[in-house]
Design a protein around this motif. Structure first.
Motif, PDB file in Angstrom:
ATOM      1  N   GLU A 253      14.052  52.178   9.160  1.00 20.26           N
ATOM      2  CA  GLU A 253      15.219  51.847   8.346  1.00 20.26           C
ATOM      3  C   GLU A 253      16.075  50.780   9.016  1.00 20.26           C
ATOM      4  OE1 GLU A 253      17.288  55.475   7.440  1.00 20.26           O
ATOM      5  OE2 GLU A 253      15.502  56.383   6.575  1.00 20.26           O
ATOM      6  N   ALA A 254      15.875  50.600  10.316  1.00 13.34           N
ATOM      7  CA  ALA A 254      16.682  49.652  11.082  1.00 13.34           C
ATOM      8  C   ALA A 254      15.895  48.448  11.573  1.00 13.34           C
ATOM      9  CB  ALA A 254      17.300  50.368  12.281  1.00 13.34           C
ATOM     10  N   ILE A 255      14.566  48.604  11.681  1.00 16.87           N
ATOM     11  CA  ILE A 255      13.720  47.575  12.289  1.00 16.87           C
ATOM     12  C   ILE A 255      12.498  47.355  11.405  1.00 16.87           C
ATOM     13  CG2 ILE A 255      12.404  46.937  14.345  1.00 16.87           C
ATOM     14  CD1 ILE A 255      13.912  49.340  15.734  1.00 16.87           C
ATOM     15  N   ALA A 256      12.186  46.109  11.145  1.00 12.53           N
ATOM     16  CA  ALA A 256      10.948  45.809  10.418  1.00 12.53           C
ATOM     17  C   ALA A 256       9.762  46.011  11.362  1.00 12.53           C
ATOM     18  CB  ALA A 256      10.963  44.362   9.912  1.00 12.53           C
ATOM     19  N   PRO A 257       8.711  46.672  10.882  1.00 12.45           N
ATOM     20  CA  PRO A 257       7.522  46.827  11.725  1.00 12.45           C
ATOM     21  C   PRO A 257       6.870  45.468  11.998  1.00 12.45           C
ATOM     22  CG  PRO A 257       7.427  48.278   9.808  1.00 12.45           C
ATOM     23  CD  PRO A 257       8.582  47.348   9.615  1.00 12.45           C
ATOM     24  N   PRO A 258       6.234  45.275  13.104  1.00 15.31           N
ATOM     25  CA  PRO A 258       6.120  46.194  14.227  1.00 15.31           C
ATOM     26  C   PRO A 258       7.376  46.165  15.101  1.00 15.31           C
ATOM     27  CG  PRO A 258       4.865  44.224  14.714  1.00 15.31           C
ATOM     28  CD  PRO A 258       5.430  44.057  13.311  1.00 15.31           C
ATOM     29  N   ALA A 259       7.793  47.325  15.524  1.00 15.12           N
ATOM     30  CA  ALA A 259       9.040  47.455  16.284  1.00 15.12           C
ATOM     31  C   ALA A 259       9.004  46.671  17.586  1.00 15.12           C
ATOM     32  CB  ALA A 259       9.328  48.928  16.563  1.00 15.12           C
ATOM     33  N   TYR A 260       7.860  46.672  18.269  1.00 11.24           N
ATOM     34  CA  TYR A 260       7.805  45.980  19.566  1.00 11.24           C
ATOM     35  C   TYR A 260       8.097  44.486  19.417  1.00 11.24           C
ATOM     36  CZ  TYR A 260       3.168  44.211  18.331  1.00 11.24           C
ATOM     37  OH  TYR A 260       2.122  43.581  17.707  1.00 11.24           O
ATOM     38  N   ARG A 261       7.862  43.947  18.240  1.00 12.94           N
ATOM     39  CA  ARG A 261       8.091  42.521  18.017  1.00 12.94           C
ATOM     40  C   ARG A 261       9.474  42.256  17.407  1.00 12.94           C
ATOM     41  NH1 ARG A 261       3.538  40.287  14.824  1.00 12.94           N
ATOM     42  NH2 ARG A 261       2.501  40.459  16.821  1.00 12.94           N
ATOM     43  N   ASN A 262       9.980  43.190  16.607  1.00  9.40           N
ATOM     44  CA  ASN A 262      11.173  42.928  15.812  1.00  9.40           C
ATOM     45  C   ASN A 262      12.441  43.646  16.256  1.00  9.40           C
ATOM     46  OD1 ASN A 262       9.861  41.161  13.949  1.00  9.40           O
ATOM     47  ND2 ASN A 262       8.858  42.945  13.081  1.00  9.40           N
TER      48      ASN A 262
ATOM     49  N   PRO B 172      15.665  44.564  18.387  1.00  2.00           N
ATOM     50  CA  PRO B 172      16.524  43.840  19.336  1.00  2.00           C
ATOM     51  C   PRO B 172      16.272  44.344  20.765  1.00  2.00           C
ATOM     52  CG  PRO B 172      17.828  44.768  17.516  1.00  2.00           C
ATOM     53  CD  PRO B 172      16.438  45.316  17.395  1.00  2.00           C
ATOM     54  N   ASP B 173      16.413  43.465  21.709  1.00  2.00           N
ATOM     55  CA  ASP B 173      16.181  43.827  23.111  1.00  2.00           C
ATOM     56  C   ASP B 173      17.032  45.015  23.543  1.00  2.00           C
ATOM     57  OD1 ASP B 173      14.309  41.805  23.374  1.00  2.00           O
ATOM     58  OD2 ASP B 173      15.679  40.417  24.385  1.00  2.00           O
TER      59      ASP B 173
END
Length: 78
Positions: free
Chosen positions: A33-42, A44-45
């Motif tokens: 709901e907060a991050i577009a997949p894939p999470a490791y790429r999208n 925030p640090d």
């Protein structure tokens, strides 16, 4: 974390389950709901760093992985 799971009697054992728990708790909601997949790429640090800190705390015995899992499932309505 999967290698430590059995010895610690954690409720999950697979990589993607740990990722769900840590990312959900770092995001404060189901991570998708907060991050577009894939999470490791999208993601925030800062969010990734928070997830890593939670994982490190669980490995050090400073965070309760079962409670983090419970919160993650509650965020998902389960």
């Amino acid at each position: 974390m999967p290698a430590a799971a059995r010895a610690r009697s954690w409720p999950v054992r697979l990589d993607h389950c740990f990722q769900r728990i840590l990312l959900d708790n770092a995001a404060g909601q189901a991570w998708r709901e907060a991050i577009a997949p894939p999470a490791y790429r999208n993601a925030p640090d800062a969010l990734l760093a928070k997830a890593v800190r939670l994982g490190e705390a669980a490995l050090a015995g400073e965070a309760d992985l079962a409670e983090l899992n419970h919160r993650s499932l509650a965020m998902r309505g389960k």
